[in-house]
Write a protein that holds these residues in place. Structure first.
Motif, PDB file in Angstrom:
ATOM      1  N   ILE A  68      41.523  74.301  90.707  1.00  0.00           N
ATOM      2  CA  ILE A  68      40.315  74.409  89.887  1.00  0.00           C
ATOM      3  C   ILE A  68      40.379  75.720  89.116  1.00  0.00           C
ATOM      4  O   ILE A  68      41.008  76.696  89.556  1.00  0.00           O
ATOM      5  N   PRO A  69      39.750  75.800  87.943  1.00  0.00           N
ATOM      6  CA  PRO A  69      39.795  77.040  87.166  1.00  0.00           C
ATOM      7  C   PRO A  69      39.097  78.174  87.919  1.00  0.00           C
ATOM      8  O   PRO A  69      38.017  77.980  88.491  1.00  0.00           O
ATOM      9  N   ASN A  70      39.732  79.338  87.916  1.00  0.00           N
ATOM     10  CA  ASN A  70      39.175  80.521  88.586  1.00  0.00           C
ATOM     11  C   ASN A  70      38.874  80.271  90.055  1.00  0.00           C
ATOM     12  O   ASN A  70      37.938  80.845  90.629  1.00  0.00           O
ATOM     13  N   GLY A  71      39.669  79.425  90.698  1.00  0.00           N
ATOM     14  CA  GLY A  71      39.414  79.072  92.087  1.00  0.00           C
ATOM     15  C   GLY A  71      39.446  80.244  93.036  1.00  0.00           C
ATOM     16  O   GLY A  71      38.820  80.191  94.105  1.00  0.00           O
ATOM     17  N   ASP A  72      40.150  81.307  92.679  1.00  0.00           N
ATOM     18  CA  ASP A  72      40.221  82.489  93.538  1.00  0.00           C
ATOM     19  C   ASP A  72      39.281  83.599  93.075  1.00  0.00           C
ATOM     20  O   ASP A  72      39.379  84.733  93.525  1.00  0.00           O
ATOM     21  N   ARG A  73      38.342  83.261  92.175  1.00  0.00           N
ATOM     22  CA  ARG A  73      37.412  84.272  91.656  1.00  0.00           C
ATOM     23  C   ARG A  73      35.953  83.848  91.805  1.00  0.00           C
ATOM     24  O   ARG A  73      35.059  84.503  91.270  1.00  0.00           O
ATOM     25  N   VAL A  74      35.684  82.766  92.510  1.00  0.00           N
ATOM     26  CA  VAL A  74      34.317  82.261  92.604  1.00  0.00           C
ATOM     27  C   VAL A  74      33.474  83.263  93.390  1.00  0.00           C
ATOM     28  O   VAL A  74      33.785  83.586  94.542  1.00  0.00           O
ATOM     29  N   PRO A  75      32.399  83.773  92.805  1.00  0.00           N
ATOM     30  CA  PRO A  75      31.627  84.841  93.461  1.00  0.00           C
ATOM     31  C   PRO A  75      30.858  84.346  94.685  1.00  0.00           C
ATOM     32  O   PRO A  75      30.449  83.194  94.776  1.00  0.00           O
ATOM     33  N   ASN A  76      30.668  85.260  95.628  1.00  0.00           N
ATOM     34  CA  ASN A  76      29.907  85.008  96.848  1.00  0.00           C
ATOM     35  C   ASN A  76      28.478  85.473  96.612  1.00  0.00           C
ATOM     36  O   ASN A  76      28.228  86.675  96.501  1.00  0.00           O
ATOM     37  N   PRO A  77      27.520  84.546  96.533  1.00  0.00           N
ATOM     38  CA  PRO A  77      26.140  84.970  96.250  1.00  0.00           C
ATOM     39  C   PRO A  77      25.517  85.788  97.368  1.00  0.00           C
ATOM     40  O   PRO A  77      24.473  86.420  97.155  1.00  0.00           O
ATOM     41  N   CYS A  78      26.125  85.790  98.535  1.00  0.00           N
ATOM     42  CA  CYS A  78      25.578  86.544  99.674  1.00  0.00           C
ATOM     43  C   CYS A  78      26.095  87.969  99.726  1.00  0.00           C
ATOM     44  O   CYS A  78      25.564  88.791 100.468  1.00  0.00           O
TER      45      CYS A  78
END
Length: 577
Positions: A29-39
């Motif tokens: 998936i695009p940017n799969g290793d950059r998805v931010p953690n909202p917590c």
């Protein structure tokens, strides 16, 4: 014993094998290793499709949509709004025009958001679970008289192989008085290759060379079989039940072996690693010593293209009554299968009645293992039975699936944590492993309690030759060894006498047991092995004919190509007359 050791090594090596799966999914998936953690501002949510940042537990809405799309980034998945926040998955992941391909650079790498988690302050959508998990907390690790030791691998080059198991031995404690191991925290040196790690306790001191330098060791742990600590991706630490700890030093375990599993799918040649555990010990011994057990079926043969295959194993009351010296208390339980597993269950039974679902029947996801913890613990009495149920779907394969450590193989195993554990008693003598081979439990054989009757099959009478010799004579009298095909006498004998009255030979009940005995896995007399093999072989022609006749007798499926029902031809002719 060798079979049990092999099963143990294979099973524990595979238990956490799912933990690295999210890394390969990230690249799809695009940017799969950059998805931010909202917590946690500044951190990433590594398991993008899961309800846990680590990639464990159930799937979130995006994860369910991703699975439905075949675990691929498609235009439809890109245009979908999985979390219902008003933004498409593509907009959240930096591919607003849905043109991204694997390996390409996304349209943007900033301003990203999580496609499976509704914004925590949103008024238009809501998450169905508690998004921000509690941080690892174990106050006991910071208590008085608690000491911590870092036991880590010596810095070691990682081979340019996809899979490597590496081991190093340690002296856990050399004091005259024992201490209790009450928890651990992982020390991860190279997150690019660390897949999982286990600390085993040893009943005798390992060879000195294993202390001096790490070496490759998969399935070669010798006398080191008691599992103390486990780590898989995302696990922040272990906090054992407050009533128990693993007995270390003194009259307990003095030595241990650290086993690391490196996963290097790119076969990179420049990596090194020095990962391990921070172990926490207390001099204030807890009331009980902790232990682990493994139950399950060790012989799986799953035919292809089947929507549902069930495999069940029971650790029988005969065995727990014989080998349990006291009531045990279960503090944790987990079930383990591979990618063909779709649901599973572990249950505790007493006198034919289920006492507790240790792991309730629920959907199983290889990429999301779940350990059920019990506080207060569950009472496990002498004579109780533990049942393990595994359900598989093989519709997507054209080959038979067997038991094995690979993800393309399968397992049906359960693991329990319990106390009290007598460390002076061997694994076999305290029923640390209760494994069946086609339903035949080796613990029953070791107990020498007879007759051994499992799933309706009298194993004792099979092993001593009583049943196979009698069946051989009956089959000969009914012409079952004819070389010209299936004699009607034999067909009648099989259908109306042998199969209804003898589960060991009935293909719908327990014939797998006879087939395993014919392989000589249970040290049978050669004449008995030959008799079992001959009686199984003598059924082949008639069994094929019986199946064929059953198919012919089966009512044909109704013809749904027409919408108007028409009477049979004979009735139409009579009406016309």
């Amino acid at each position: 014993m060798k079979t049990t050791m092999l099963l143990l090594s294979v099973a524990l090596a595979a238990l956490l094998s799912c933990s690295h799966a999210h890394k390969s999914f990230q690249s799809r998936i695009p940017n799969g290793d950059r998805v931010p953690n909202p917590c946690q501002p500044g951190a990433i949510w590594a398991g993008v499709g899961h309800q846990s940042p680590a990639g464990a537990n159930a799937r979130n809405p995006f994860g369910m949509d991703f699975k439905a799309a075949g675990l691929q980034w498609t235009v439809d998945l890109c245009r979908k709004d999985s979390d219902g926040d008003g933004l498409t998955n593509g907009q959240e992941l930096g591919d607003p025009d849905c043109v991204w391909k694997v390996g390409a650079a996304p349209a943007r790498t900033t301003g990203l958001s999580h496609p499976g988690i509704c914004p925590l302050d949103s008024a238009t959508c809501k998450n169905s679970w508690t998004v921000c998990p509690k941080a690892f907390s174990c106050p006991a690790l910071d208590g008085a008289n608690v000491t911590m030791r870092n036991l880590t691998l010596k810095p070691t080059p990682v081979p340019a192989n996809e899979t490597t198991y590496i081991c190093q031995a340690f002296e856990l404690n050399n004091t005259a008085s024992p201490v209790h191991l009450i928890g651990s925290r992982p020390i991860i040196d190279n997150k690019n290759v660390m897949h999982h790690m286990i600390m085993y306790a040893c009943s005798v001191k390992p060879e000195q060379t294993l202390f001096d330098n790490p070496k490759q060791c998969f399935m070669a742990l010798g006398n080191c079989t008691e599992m103390l600590n486990l780590w898989g991706y995302g696990v922040k630490g272990e906090c054992f039940n407050s009533n128990a700890g693993f007995r270390i030093g003194g009259d307990g375990f003095r030595y241990g072996v650290l086993q690391l599993h490196w996963n290097n799918p790119a076969r990179h040649s420049g990596y090194t690693d020095a990962s391990g555990f921070a172990l926490y010990f207390t001099q204030n011994l807890r009331p009980y010593d902790l232990g682990t057990v493994m139950y399950g079926e060790g012989n799986l043969v799953l035919p292809p293209r089947q929507p549902l295959i069930s495999v069940n194993h029971t650790c029988p009351s005969v065995c727990t009554n014989r080998y349990h010296n006291e009531t045990r208390y279960i503090t944790g339980a987990t079930i383990h299968m591979h990618t063909y597993g779709i649901k599973g269950r572990i249950s505790l039974w007493r006198n034919g009645t289920m006492i507790k679902d240790l792991s309730p029947l629920q959907v199983y996801d290889y990429n999301s293992p779940e350990i059920h913890a019990f506080d207060p613990p569950i009472e496990y009495r002498k004579g109780d039975e533990v049942k393990t149920e595994c359900y598989f779907n093989t519709q997507k394969t054209n080959v038979t699936i067997f038991f094995g450590e690979g993800t393309s193989d399968e397992m049906c195993l359960s693991f329990l944590y319990y106390y009290p554990n007598d460390v002076s008693v061997s694994t076999d003598d305290k029923l640390g492993r209760c494994i069946g081979v086609s339903g035949i439990n080796s613990c029953w054989l070791r107990s020498r309690i007879t007759p051994q009757i499992e799933r309706g099959c009298n194993i004792t009478a099979m092993r001593n030759g009583e049943i196979p010799n009698r069946v051989y004579s009956e089959m000969a009298a009914n012409k079952c060894f004819s070389r010209t095909g299936c004699d009607p006498l034999c067909r009648n004998y099989l259908e109306n006498t042998l199969w209804p009255n003898n589960a060991c030979y009935d293909p719908k009940r327990s014939r797998q047991m006879a087939e395993v005995l014919a392989l000589g896995l249970f040290q049978l007399n050669s004449a008995v092995t030959l008799a079992i093999s001959s009686t199984l072989f003598g059924q082949r022609f008639c069994e094929q004919e019986i199946k064929m006749l059953a198919e012919m007798d089966r009512p044909a499926a109704p013809d749904r190509t027409t919408t108007t029902a028409r009477p049979p031809l004979l009735q139409r002719r009579r009406r016309a007359a």
